[in-house]
Design an enzyme around this catalytic site. Structure first.
Site, PDB file in Angstrom:
ATOM      1  N   ASN A  38       1.003  -2.601   5.352  1.00 56.85           N
ATOM      2  CA  ASN A  38       0.337  -1.311   5.526  1.00 56.85           C
ATOM      3  C   ASN A  38      -1.007  -1.207   4.808  1.00 56.85           C
ATOM      4  O   ASN A  38      -1.910  -0.530   5.297  1.00 56.85           O
ATOM      5  CB  ASN A  38       1.255  -0.190   5.015  1.00 56.85           C
ATOM      6  CG  ASN A  38       0.510   1.113   4.849  1.00 56.85           C
ATOM      7  OD1 ASN A  38       0.159   1.789   5.819  1.00 56.85           O
ATOM      8  ND2 ASN A  38       0.246   1.497   3.607  1.00 56.85           N
TER       9      ASN A  38
ATOM     10  N   ILE B 291      -4.376  10.905  11.141  1.00 58.33           N
ATOM     11  CA  ILE B 291      -3.254  11.400  10.346  1.00 58.33           C
ATOM     12  C   ILE B 291      -3.786  12.075   9.095  1.00 58.33           C
ATOM     13  O   ILE B 291      -4.597  11.504   8.357  1.00 58.33           O
ATOM     14  CB  ILE B 291      -2.302  10.248   9.945  1.00 58.33           C
ATOM     15  CG1 ILE B 291      -1.908   9.414  11.176  1.00 58.33           C
ATOM     16  CG2 ILE B 291      -1.081  10.817   9.234  1.00 58.33           C
ATOM     17  CD1 ILE B 291      -1.161  10.157  12.248  1.00 58.33           C
TER      18      ILE B 291
ATOM     19  N   LYS C 267      -8.524  -4.623  12.921  1.00 56.91           N
ATOM     20  CA  LYS C 267      -7.310  -4.031  13.492  1.00 56.91           C
ATOM     21  C   LYS C 267      -6.946  -4.695  14.817  1.00 56.91           C
ATOM     22  O   LYS C 267      -5.756  -4.910  15.110  1.00 56.91           O
ATOM     23  CB  LYS C 267      -7.485  -2.528  13.669  1.00 56.91           C
ATOM     24  CG  LYS C 267      -7.596  -1.768  12.354  1.00 56.91           C
ATOM     25  CD  LYS C 267      -6.358  -1.943  11.479  1.00 56.91           C
ATOM     26  CE  LYS C 267      -6.428  -1.092  10.226  1.00 56.91           C
ATOM     27  NZ  LYS C 267      -5.228  -1.234   9.358  1.00 56.91           N
TER      28      LYS C 267
ATOM     29  N   GLY D  40       0.819  -1.210   0.000  1.00 50.80           N
ATOM     30  CA  GLY D  40       0.000   0.000   0.000  1.00 50.80           C
ATOM     31  C   GLY D  40       0.848   1.252   0.000  1.00 50.80           C
ATOM     32  O   GLY D  40       0.568   2.212   0.728  1.00 50.80           O
ATOM     33  N   ALA D  41       1.861   1.273  -0.862  1.00 54.92           N
ATOM     34  CA  ALA D  41       2.883   2.323  -0.787  1.00 54.92           C
ATOM     35  C   ALA D  41       2.749   3.401  -1.851  1.00 54.92           C
ATOM     36  O   ALA D  41       3.672   4.198  -2.035  1.00 54.92           O
ATOM     37  CB  ALA D  41       4.275   1.688  -0.887  1.00 54.92           C
ATOM     38  N   SER D  42       1.624   3.462  -2.535  1.00 48.72           N
ATOM     39  CA  SER D  42       1.492   4.467  -3.584  1.00 48.72           C
ATOM     40  C   SER D  42       1.158   5.850  -3.038  1.00 48.72           C
ATOM     41  O   SER D  42       1.320   6.856  -3.725  1.00 48.72           O
ATOM     42  CB  SER D  42       0.420   4.046  -4.596  1.00 48.72           C
ATOM     43  OG  SER D  42      -0.846   3.924  -3.965  1.00 48.72           O
ATOM     44  N   ARG D  43       0.690   5.912  -1.790  1.00 47.04           N
ATOM     45  CA  ARG D  43       0.337   7.199  -1.197  1.00 47.04           C
ATOM     46  C   ARG D  43       0.280   7.064   0.316  1.00 47.04           C
ATOM     47  O   ARG D  43       0.426   5.972   0.876  1.00 47.04           O
ATOM     48  CB  ARG D  43      -1.023   7.684  -1.716  1.00 47.04           C
ATOM     49  CG  ARG D  43      -2.203   6.856  -1.253  1.00 47.04           C
ATOM     50  CD  ARG D  43      -3.507   7.301  -1.873  1.00 47.04           C
ATOM     51  NE  ARG D  43      -4.657   6.630  -1.275  1.00 47.04           N
ATOM     52  CZ  ARG D  43      -5.441   7.167  -0.326  1.00 47.04           C
ATOM     53  NH1 ARG D  43      -5.178   8.382   0.130  1.00 47.04           N
ATOM     54  NH2 ARG D  43      -6.462   6.492   0.169  1.00 47.04           N
TER      55      ARG D  43
ATOM     56  N   TYR E  66     -13.915  -2.534  10.929  1.00 50.80           N
ATOM     57  CA  TYR E  66     -12.582  -1.933  11.040  1.00 50.80           C
ATOM     58  C   TYR E  66     -11.959  -2.254  12.390  1.00 50.80           C
ATOM     59  O   TYR E  66     -10.817  -2.706  12.474  1.00 50.80           O
ATOM     60  CB  TYR E  66     -12.693  -0.422  10.846  1.00 50.80           C
ATOM     61  CG  TYR E  66     -11.355   0.289  10.757  1.00 50.80           C
ATOM     62  CD1 TYR E  66     -10.627   0.280   9.576  1.00 50.80           C
ATOM     63  CD2 TYR E  66     -10.833   0.966  11.849  1.00 50.80           C
ATOM     64  CE1 TYR E  66      -9.417   0.929   9.475  1.00 50.80           C
ATOM     65  CE2 TYR E  66      -9.610   1.617  11.766  1.00 50.80           C
ATOM     66  CZ  TYR E  66      -8.910   1.602  10.578  1.00 50.80           C
ATOM     67  OH  TYR E  66      -7.696   2.245  10.490  1.00 50.80           O
TER      68      TYR E  66
END
Length: 259
Positions: free
Chosen positions: A92, A191, A162, A14-17, A158
């Site tokens: 992530n 965040i 988690k 999930g590292a594109s953003r 969710y």
């Protein structure tokens, strides 16, 4: 502080953003060799280009949907083929589906259980043998403070996924400690980053978000993706060699849990 991550092979999902991109960027700044993956080639290629423009480190970008059976194993196989092994894994990628518990279907649960939990377990299971061969490794799951405490109405899936992630990571840490592999969870609070849910809310309801900050965020602001990247890099590094099996909040005092 030199984190000692030079030439470590790191996989970030999930590292594109957002948080994934920030974590990957911070690891690149420490000299890691990267594999980044996400769904959607355009954003992924843009992230690869940006990271490589900032740091002289190799970045392999793989357009991958980890919810598909066999995709997590293929991701790790490609990493090992390309770099010869894997040292660090950051789980992530994830998402959410809001709704009252009574209105959510089996398919809703299955979709988010796969996205937030099952695919991370599969990716981790594929990476462990390669870390065991080296006698070392560090695995990090990106959770949420809403896995440690109630996240509110509409968040049953969710919260459940988690919490499950944190529980699984704790047991993994106990089982893998003799192999020199550390396993931890990082639990961010609210965040704000471009394109993220909090960023959208700030833009659509700035006055409402001022009230939210005043009532919920003791430090008086949202956290940043860069701050999460900094904490993640530390937890993954040997500078955190005594830390395994923990879930670390990074929330500016937002959460209410006593532990």
């Amino acid at each position: 502080m030199n984190l000692g991550l030079q030439d470590k092979v790191a996989v970030v999902t999930g590292a594109s953003r957002g948080l994934g991109k920030a974590i990957a960027t911070q690891l690149a700044s420490e000299g890691c060799k990267l594999v980044i993956c996400a769904r959607g080639q355009e954003g992924l290629m843009a992230a690869q280009k940006e990271i490589m423009s900032l740091y002289a480190t190799p970045v392999l970008a793989l357009d991958t949907d980890l919810t598909h059976m066999g995709a997590p194993e293929k991701l790790i196989d490609r990493t090992v083929e390309h770099y010869g092994g894997v040292d660090l894994l950051v789980n992530n990628a994830g998402g959410n589906r809001r709704g009252k518990f009574a209105d959510l279907s089996d398919q809703d649960w299955e979709d988010i259980l796969t996205l937030n939990l099952k695919m991370h377990l599969r990716t981790t299971r594929a990476a462990i043998p390669h870390m065991q061969k080296k006698g070392s490794g560090s695995i990090l799951f990106i959770g949420s403070i809403f896995g440690r405490e109630a996240g509110g109405a509409g968040l049953s899936i969710y919260n459940t996924t988690k919490s499950a992630l944190m529980s699984a990571a704790k047991i993994m840490a106990l089982e893998l400690a003799p192999d020199g592999i550390r396993v931890n969870t990082l639990a961010p609070g609210s965040i704000q980053f471009p394109g993220g849910s909090w960023d959208k809310r700030v833009k659509s309801d700035p006055e409402g978000m001022k009230v939210f900050i005043a009532e919920n965020l003791p430090i008086g602001r949202f956290g940043t993706a860069q701050e999460i990247g900094d904490v993640a890099a530390f937890l993954l590094s040997d500078r955190a060699s005594l830390i395994t099996g923990v879930c670390l909040n990074a929330d500016g005092g937002q959460s209410h849990s006593l532990i």
